[in-house]
Scaffold this motif. Structure first.
Motif, PDB file in Angstrom:
ATOM      1  N   GLN A  15       0.812  -1.212   0.000  1.00 14.41           N
ATOM      2  CA  GLN A  15       0.000   0.000   0.000  1.00 14.41           C
ATOM      3  C   GLN A  15       0.848   1.266   0.000  1.00 14.41           C
ATOM      4  O   GLN A  15       0.504   2.257  -0.618  1.00 14.41           O
ATOM      5  CB  GLN A  15      -0.938   0.004   1.218  1.00 14.41           C
ATOM      6  N   VAL A  31      -8.685 -14.784  -5.906  1.00 10.93           N
ATOM      7  CA  VAL A  31      -9.569 -13.609  -5.928  1.00 10.93           C
ATOM      8  C   VAL A  31     -11.015 -14.068  -6.112  1.00 10.93           C
ATOM      9  O   VAL A  31     -11.926 -13.615  -5.413  1.00 10.93           O
ATOM     10  CB  VAL A  31      -9.166 -12.646  -7.065  1.00 10.93           C
ATOM     11  N   GLY A  82     -15.140 -13.775  -4.031  1.00 12.12           N
ATOM     12  CA  GLY A  82     -16.286 -13.045  -4.580  1.00 12.12           C
ATOM     13  C   GLY A  82     -15.988 -11.551  -4.617  1.00 12.12           C
ATOM     14  O   GLY A  82     -14.827 -11.152  -4.841  1.00 12.12           O
ATOM     15  N   GLY A  83     -17.008 -10.740  -4.379  1.00 10.50           N
ATOM     16  CA  GLY A  83     -16.832  -9.289  -4.437  1.00 10.50           C
ATOM     17  C   GLY A  83     -15.712  -8.780  -3.546  1.00 10.50           C
ATOM     18  O   GLY A  83     -15.023  -7.818  -3.889  1.00 10.50           O
ATOM     19  N   MET A  84     -15.508  -9.426  -2.415  1.00  4.81           N
ATOM     20  CA  MET A  84     -14.447  -8.984  -1.504  1.00  4.81           C
ATOM     21  C   MET A  84     -13.057  -9.153  -2.127  1.00  4.81           C
ATOM     22  O   MET A  84     -12.115  -8.464  -1.736  1.00  4.81           O
ATOM     23  CB  MET A  84     -14.502  -9.762  -0.188  1.00  4.81           C
ATOM     24  N   ALA A 126      -6.107  -9.588  -3.951  1.00  6.91           N
ATOM     25  CA  ALA A 126      -5.723  -8.974  -5.230  1.00  6.91           C
ATOM     26  C   ALA A 126      -4.225  -8.709  -5.299  1.00  6.91           C
ATOM     27  O   ALA A 126      -3.633  -8.761  -6.383  1.00  6.91           O
ATOM     28  CB  ALA A 126      -6.512  -7.684  -5.445  1.00  6.91           C
ATOM     29  N   LEU A 154      -2.320 -11.508  -6.934  1.00  9.29           N
ATOM     30  CA  LEU A 154      -2.440 -11.506  -8.390  1.00  9.29           C
ATOM     31  C   LEU A 154      -1.546 -10.426  -8.991  1.00  9.29           C
ATOM     32  O   LEU A 154      -0.820 -10.674  -9.964  1.00  9.29           O
ATOM     33  CB  LEU A 154      -3.909 -11.280  -8.790  1.00  9.29           C
ATOM     34  N   ARG A 155      -1.559  -9.245  -8.423  1.00  8.44           N
ATOM     35  CA  ARG A 155      -0.726  -8.164  -8.964  1.00  8.44           C
ATOM     36  C   ARG A 155       0.755  -8.503  -8.845  1.00  8.44           C
ATOM     37  O   ARG A 155       1.534  -8.270  -9.760  1.00  8.44           O
ATOM     38  CB  ARG A 155      -1.056  -6.845  -8.264  1.00  8.44           C
ATOM     39  N   ILE A 175     -17.104 -11.773 -11.411  1.00  4.08           N
ATOM     40  CA  ILE A 175     -17.642 -11.775 -10.048  1.00  4.08           C
ATOM     41  C   ILE A 175     -19.022 -11.134  -9.981  1.00  4.08           C
ATOM     42  O   ILE A 175     -19.971 -11.749  -9.488  1.00  4.08           O
ATOM     43  CB  ILE A 175     -16.658 -11.066  -9.084  1.00  4.08           C
ATOM     44  N   PHE A 204     -21.502  -2.321  -2.275  1.00  2.66           N
ATOM     45  CA  PHE A 204     -21.174  -2.587  -3.684  1.00  2.66           C
ATOM     46  C   PHE A 204     -22.188  -1.941  -4.630  1.00  2.66           C
ATOM     47  O   PHE A 204     -22.558  -2.537  -5.645  1.00  2.66           O
ATOM     48  CB  PHE A 204     -21.098  -4.104  -3.960  1.00  2.66           C
ATOM     49  N   GLU A 221     -15.434   2.062  -2.079  1.00  2.17           N
ATOM     50  CA  GLU A 221     -14.429   1.009  -1.942  1.00  2.17           C
ATOM     51  C   GLU A 221     -13.135   1.359  -2.682  1.00  2.17           C
ATOM     52  O   GLU A 221     -13.163   2.006  -3.722  1.00  2.17           O
ATOM     53  CB  GLU A 221     -14.952  -0.330  -2.498  1.00  2.17           C
ATOM     54  N   HIS A 222     -12.025   0.854  -2.142  1.00  3.84           N
ATOM     55  CA  HIS A 222     -10.720   0.942  -2.785  1.00  3.84           C
ATOM     56  C   HIS A 222     -10.508  -0.376  -3.527  1.00  3.84           C
ATOM     57  O   HIS A 222     -10.264  -1.409  -2.924  1.00  3.84           O
ATOM     58  CB  HIS A 222      -9.651   1.163  -1.704  1.00  3.84           C
ATOM     59  N   LYS A 223     -10.602  -0.340  -4.843  1.00  2.00           N
ATOM     60  CA  LYS A 223     -10.702  -1.576  -5.615  1.00  2.00           C
ATOM     61  C   LYS A 223      -9.473  -1.831  -6.492  1.00  2.00           C
ATOM     62  O   LYS A 223      -8.694  -0.937  -6.791  1.00  2.00           O
ATOM     63  CB  LYS A 223     -11.948  -1.527  -6.517  1.00  2.00           C
ATOM     64  N   LEU A 224      -9.402  -3.072  -6.967  1.00  2.00           N
ATOM     65  CA  LEU A 224      -8.329  -3.466  -7.888  1.00  2.00           C
ATOM     66  C   LEU A 224      -8.439  -2.716  -9.224  1.00  2.00           C
ATOM     67  O   LEU A 224      -7.432  -2.340  -9.818  1.00  2.00           O
ATOM     68  CB  LEU A 224      -8.434  -4.978  -8.124  1.00  2.00           C
ATOM     69  N   PHE A 236     -12.162  -8.282  -4.959  1.00  2.00           N
ATOM     70  CA  PHE A 236     -11.850  -7.112  -5.803  1.00  2.00           C
ATOM     71  C   PHE A 236     -11.508  -5.889  -4.949  1.00  2.00           C
ATOM     72  O   PHE A 236     -11.040  -4.876  -5.470  1.00  2.00           O
ATOM     73  CB  PHE A 236     -13.053  -6.823  -6.703  1.00  2.00           C
ATOM     74  N   ILE A 237     -11.760  -5.998  -3.641  1.00  2.00           N
ATOM     75  CA  ILE A 237     -11.483  -4.890  -2.715  1.00  2.00           C
ATOM     76  C   ILE A 237     -10.052  -5.063  -2.209  1.00  2.00           C
ATOM     77  O   ILE A 237      -9.704  -6.123  -1.687  1.00  2.00           O
ATOM     78  CB  ILE A 237     -12.478  -4.930  -1.526  1.00  2.00           C
ATOM     79  N   GLU A 238      -9.236  -4.040  -2.338  1.00  3.12           N
ATOM     80  CA  GLU A 238      -7.810  -4.192  -2.033  1.00  3.12           C
ATOM     81  C   GLU A 238      -7.555  -4.552  -0.574  1.00  3.12           C
ATOM     82  O   GLU A 238      -6.594  -5.266  -0.270  1.00  3.12           O
ATOM     83  CB  GLU A 238      -7.039  -2.932  -2.421  1.00  3.12           C
ATOM     84  N   GLU A 239      -8.390  -4.069   0.334  1.00  2.00           N
ATOM     85  CA  GLU A 239      -8.167  -4.352   1.759  1.00  2.00           C
ATOM     86  C   GLU A 239      -8.099  -5.849   2.050  1.00  2.00           C
ATOM     87  O   GLU A 239      -7.459  -6.273   3.005  1.00  2.00           O
ATOM     88  CB  GLU A 239      -9.285  -3.733   2.630  1.00  2.00           C
ATOM     89  N   ARG A 286     -10.911  -7.959 -14.027  1.00  2.00           N
ATOM     90  CA  ARG A 286     -10.980  -8.945 -12.937  1.00  2.00           C
ATOM     91  C   ARG A 286     -12.305  -8.946 -12.188  1.00  2.00           C
ATOM     92  O   ARG A 286     -12.653  -9.935 -11.537  1.00  2.00           O
ATOM     93  CB  ARG A 286      -9.802  -8.738 -11.958  1.00  2.00           C
ATOM     94  N   ILE A 287     -13.080  -7.856 -12.282  1.00  2.00           N
ATOM     95  CA  ILE A 287     -14.381  -7.839 -11.594  1.00  2.00           C
ATOM     96  C   ILE A 287     -15.447  -8.586 -12.385  1.00  2.00           C
ATOM     97  O   ILE A 287     -16.442  -9.048 -11.824  1.00  2.00           O
ATOM     98  CB  ILE A 287     -14.851  -6.389 -11.334  1.00  2.00           C
ATOM     99  N   THR A 308     -21.277 -14.730  -9.976  1.00  4.90           N
ATOM    100  CA  THR A 308     -19.957 -15.283 -10.272  1.00  4.90           C
ATOM    101  C   THR A 308     -20.047 -16.348 -11.369  1.00  4.90           C
ATOM    102  O   THR A 308     -21.134 -16.816 -11.705  1.00  4.90           O
ATOM    103  CB  THR A 308     -19.369 -15.970  -9.028  1.00  4.90           C
ATOM    104  N   PHE A 342       4.098  -4.380 -17.076  1.00  6.00           N
ATOM    105  CA  PHE A 342       3.954  -4.323 -15.610  1.00  6.00           C
ATOM    106  C   PHE A 342       3.995  -2.885 -15.099  1.00  6.00           C
ATOM    107  O   PHE A 342       3.718  -2.632 -13.925  1.00  6.00           O
ATOM    108  CB  PHE A 342       5.083  -5.142 -14.972  1.00  6.00           C
TER     109      PHE A 342
END
Lengths: 598, 598
Positions: free
Chosen positions: A62, A412, A416-418, A427, A430-431, B438, B196, B254-257, A420-423, B434-435, B442, B420
């Motif tokens: 982060q 990931v 599920g939906g979680m 994810a 994968l990155r 989901i 969401f 949300e903070h997302k991928l 995709f959330i960085e917290e 990636r979303i 899913t 990258f």
């Protein structure tokens, strides 16, 4: 986000029951590597990975490494973790005792490396790159270079870097333009710019030892005109005392998809008069020295694929056990259940688990073969093991890393939906995994290495030796008569047939139509990986069956091995014939379009 | 980073030569949809996608939507782009003319939607969600709701949202807890938290129309006790004049991928006395209404898979043409070449291209079938087309999105190290993609829908009708005798056999052992997708061959279609038997472990 727990039981199983730790321990150089010592090292490394490195992984992602005015500040906690890492002796585990190393087997350092990379991949890159530089100096450094630099790199006092890439010279190192001008005192002045230099600048140690590919004024064009130089960040006297700042500077770091805590540096050499460097080995042989280190480096990146797969699996498994959602299929009036009860979540977890175990088994077997190749008293055994290692290195590198992307992505998906959330943390894996199929040679480069240098060059001798070993396992499988072993045997035998077909195609085509052969390079690599992984899984299942028959050990553990192998056979080995089909038939369609028809 | 260019020629080919635009254009409701109009709409939409939406995509990713004090600020340029989007009439393209829509065919709006999603997926989510809300109001809204809300949503003056998910109710909507208390005036007060919620708050329009799933006080437990409510952000009088702020607030995003520019909101309903809402349709039928809209929503997310694949392909192709690296395989003494000349880069590009074309062909054919299912004068045709649409929706959703992740990842790979680096833009497509596997259900949910509601429920009738159609294409392929068509025929025929085997397994197992059938759900979905994509590609190749024989049209374009289909056959269709193997054999291994053996 879950913390990492080192899978020590699984590591021990592979080391002791598949990879031949006893044989490795008997090698003359490893008189100290008793089973007790090995277990103790794994235990301590597991504690360090879990307790020190893993908790820094998320903040490292982060916050990341920061650049300002030529200086790089590592992520919070990095300095302290690195100090502990060096003080605990982890930098020197497999290094030569002559330079302060502990001289432990590669098989053991492989397991330990897996832990660092699972716990905190971005951190692990610093000792990994240093290790590459250490190897180069061990092989080709002068005595002075060794006493001044090497011992301090082994102890972790200083770190090392590998400076290969330039903007126009990525996969194609023939295009390197950085130049080295000889000076009257025998040193050189280095001028040029290098990119993608991992930990090229940081605040972890007082000095950094850069190994740099550059051209001498009279060097031939292309790959045969590249030499290797040692360029310290700070000049050093014979006692190792740090002196003036050398003319190598970090002018920026990259903003990347992953491994944010690993500073990826642009290094400018010689913008202020020339960076002082020292030739390593002989002129114009730099690329050759790089190739000597290449097996090591590619193996290590392959381990990243394994390590991130293990981490992603642990994270997904934890979530699947905790997350309550829906009711169980086919159970009327039942309550809500954890999602691990859902068949598709179970399929995904088994897919992650079985492939991770297959990769671990194969990588550790290659690690043990490396020990035998270096240290076995019998020259014939050494040669045979080296041929095996050479053949399998592109598989460990290419297959494990390609798998890691899929496996981290599956991790990931399980969230599920979680996810995709960085917290959540899923994810990040994968990155982070996404770089592993690119650096130290893309998967295509591994594939081309496989079909060219490793299969075609020796007329398939090393490959056919492996296929022979696989067939011997099929014979052993024939003795087992249960649904599990029948499933394993059928899919494994079909996989071997597919591998042999594809190998024959490569052998027939490589000399006459290299483009057609090359279209099959990556499918061939994946095919070989899948079948070689299946081979080790089949061996694991046979060992497990034997233990169950003897009534020794943890029955549940061994039953699990058989089930996991069976899953791998049905879901992963079953892809082998399709890949062989693409290898054998896929060239014409891939090559038919003109460039402007895309 | 490259800008997007709408692939209009390919879209026209699919619409006119594969999906039957002429037939759709003759439907009574689409008297206006002449070929000229269709071409003009595609042209204008392409300009808007390329000129307005695509240039905002990167800043949208890097800066994203920002939350502060309950307000969401969209990314730079978003407000202006949205205003232009609505003013140009793009919000109303396929909507009912009764409410201000343009009433154009789904087949056309599908192609236009592909463009929005390729150009700027995060932007496209706002009109997409609004469309879902529009559909619900068209189907079940009162006249007053329609005149007050619906017309303003069709015009783009206001946007809409879908509020389904709660922390404990993700895939399992039976667990929804948000409650609705009836008021004396016939309205309801809504209390609860939704997560969401895409574009749940933003600064693009003066009002937002939230559709919310909630429970009435006397509602039965589970899915049969959920009702649907309309909750405006601002209260509105009968003339549509905006009044007081309603008690629905965005408490965080949300903070997302990926899709950083699409605000994913946590919405609190009723924290300050109750959010005023209005029942849509009848009590306790909310989930049923959601299901009516589900085909539309799932189709749209499937289109995201196609659209991101196209974008990733364009980006990778541009890079492969520009990047000079290495020399051509098998050419001695040749100069450095663009990487598009390297066989593995070519393989990767062909893989991206052929799968993208297969997805487009299948999705547009399903789009056209949707038009026929709605508007064909013959009831039998409508029913038959609807069965086809219902069967294929989980494929368009699940297969296209799973492919998109792989294809976007391949796009990164083609860029090597630059892939990258975030500045390049390739990584964004992977993060955005990636979303898609989901949300809106899913891939597992699509797979279960496929094997349960779509295959088992009608005893495989709809599926077998599709297989019949596929076999008819094989007969046509038999008439062609060239290496390309032989390769296509062999792989396609093997794919159909595999699909039939797997279908039989599902039919035999679903009733007796739902868990075993469910392990195969996702492999079955992928298998069906691959074979259905191959079916449409084979049709494309046959059309192309006919045009070439007639000497009509652009010969290079049609030759390319045949080559691309052949590549797809050798590299993609060849995976079908392995997937069928996993469906038929894979259950036992997946289900054998106890939870604690993982």
């Amino acid at each position: 986000m879950s913390e990492y727990v080192a899978p020590i039981r699984d590591m021990q199983f592979v080391m002791k029951e598949l990879a031949g730790l006893d044989q490795v321990g008997q090698l003359p150089s490893f008189g100290d590597a008793t089973e007790d010592l090995v277990d103790a090292v794994l235990e301590e490394a597991g504690k360090f990975a879990n307790g020190v490195l893993s908790p820094l992984n998320r903040a490292g992602d982060q916050i990341g490494a920061k650049w300002a005015d030529g200086k790089v500040t590592t992520a919070p906690g990095w300095q302290d973790a690195y100090r502990q890492f060096a003080e605990s002796g982890w930098t020197s585990l497999a290094c030569d005792p002559e330079y302060g190393g502990q001289g432990l087997p590669k098989l053991l350092s492989t397991a330990v490396m897996e832990m660092w990379k699972s716990a905190n991949m971005a951190f692990s890159l610093c000792p990994m790159l240093t290790n590459g530089a250490i190897e180069a100096l061990v092989l080709r450094g002068t005595d002075e270079q060794k006493s001044t630099y090497l011992t301090r790199m082994v102890s972790g006092e200083w770190t090392g870097t590998m400076n290969l890439t330039e903007p126009q010279a990525g996969s194609d190192l023939a295009a390197v333009r950085t130049r080295a001008e000889p000076q009257a005192d025998g040193s050189y002045k280095i001028f040029g710019q290098k990119i993608f230099i991992t930990y090229g600048e940081h605040d972890l140690t007082d000095n950094i030892v850069h190994l740099v590919l550059a051209r001498l004024p009279d060097a031939p064009e292309g790959v045969k005109g590249i030499s290797l130089f040692l360029v310290p960040k700070f000049m050093v006297d014979a006692e190792g005392t740090i002196g003036a700042r050398n003319d190598v500077h970090c002018v920026s770091i990259e903003h990347k998809l992953g491994i944010h805590a690993s500073p990826t540096c642009v290094l400018a050499f010689g913008d202020h008069g020339g960076a002082i460097g020292y030739l390593i080995g002989e002129p114009n042989r730099g690329l050759e020295y790089m190739f000597i280190m290449m097996n090591e480096a590619r193996f290590a990146v392959g381990m990243e694929g394994l390590a991130l797969s293990e981490r992603a699996y642990q994270q997904a498994l934890g979530y699947a056990r905790d997350r309550i959602q829906g009711t169980e299929a086919g159970v009327r009036g039942g309550g809500k259940v954890a999602i691990i009860r859902h068949p598709d979540v179970r399929r995904m977890l088994m897919s992650m688990k079985s492939q991770t175990e297959a990769m671990r088994a194969l990588a550790y077997v290659v690690g043990a073969a490396t020990d035998l190749a270096h240290d076995h008293p019998d020259e014939a055994v050494r040669a045979q093991q080296q041929a095996f290692v050479d053949l399998l290195i592109p598989i460990v590198k290419g297959w494990c890393t390609e798998n890691a992307i899929d496996i981290a992505s599956t991790g990931v998906q399980i969230h599920g939906g979680m996810g995709f959330i960085e917290e959540t943390g899923a994810a990040q894996h994968l990155r982070d995994a996404r770089i592993t199929t690119i650096y130290e040679g893309t998967t295509a480069i591994q594939g081309n290495d496989l079909i060219g240098r490793k299969i075609a060059r020796d007329g398939g001798v090393a490959m056919k030796a492996v296929i022979e070993q696989m067939r011997a396992v099929v014979v052993q499988l024939n003795d087992q008569d249960s649904p599990e072993f029948r499933a394993i045997r059928v899919a494994f035998a079909a996989g071997i047939t597919a591998l042999e077909e594809a190998t024959d195609y490569v052998l027939q085509t490589y000399g006459s139509d290299i483009k057609a052969a090359s279209v099959g390079a990556v499918p061939m690599l994946k095919l070989f990986g899948i079948v070689a992984g299946g081979w080790q899984m089949a061996r694991a299942a046979l060992v497990a069956q034997q233990r169950l028959g003897e009534g020794t050990g943890d029955a549940s553990f061994y039953q699990t091995k058989i089930v996991t192998t069976r899953f791998y056979a049905d879901h992963v080995l079953s892809q082998a014939p399709g890949l062989a089909y693409a290898v054998v038939n896929g060239a014409a369609g891939a090559l038919a379009l003109d460039d402007d028809q895309f």
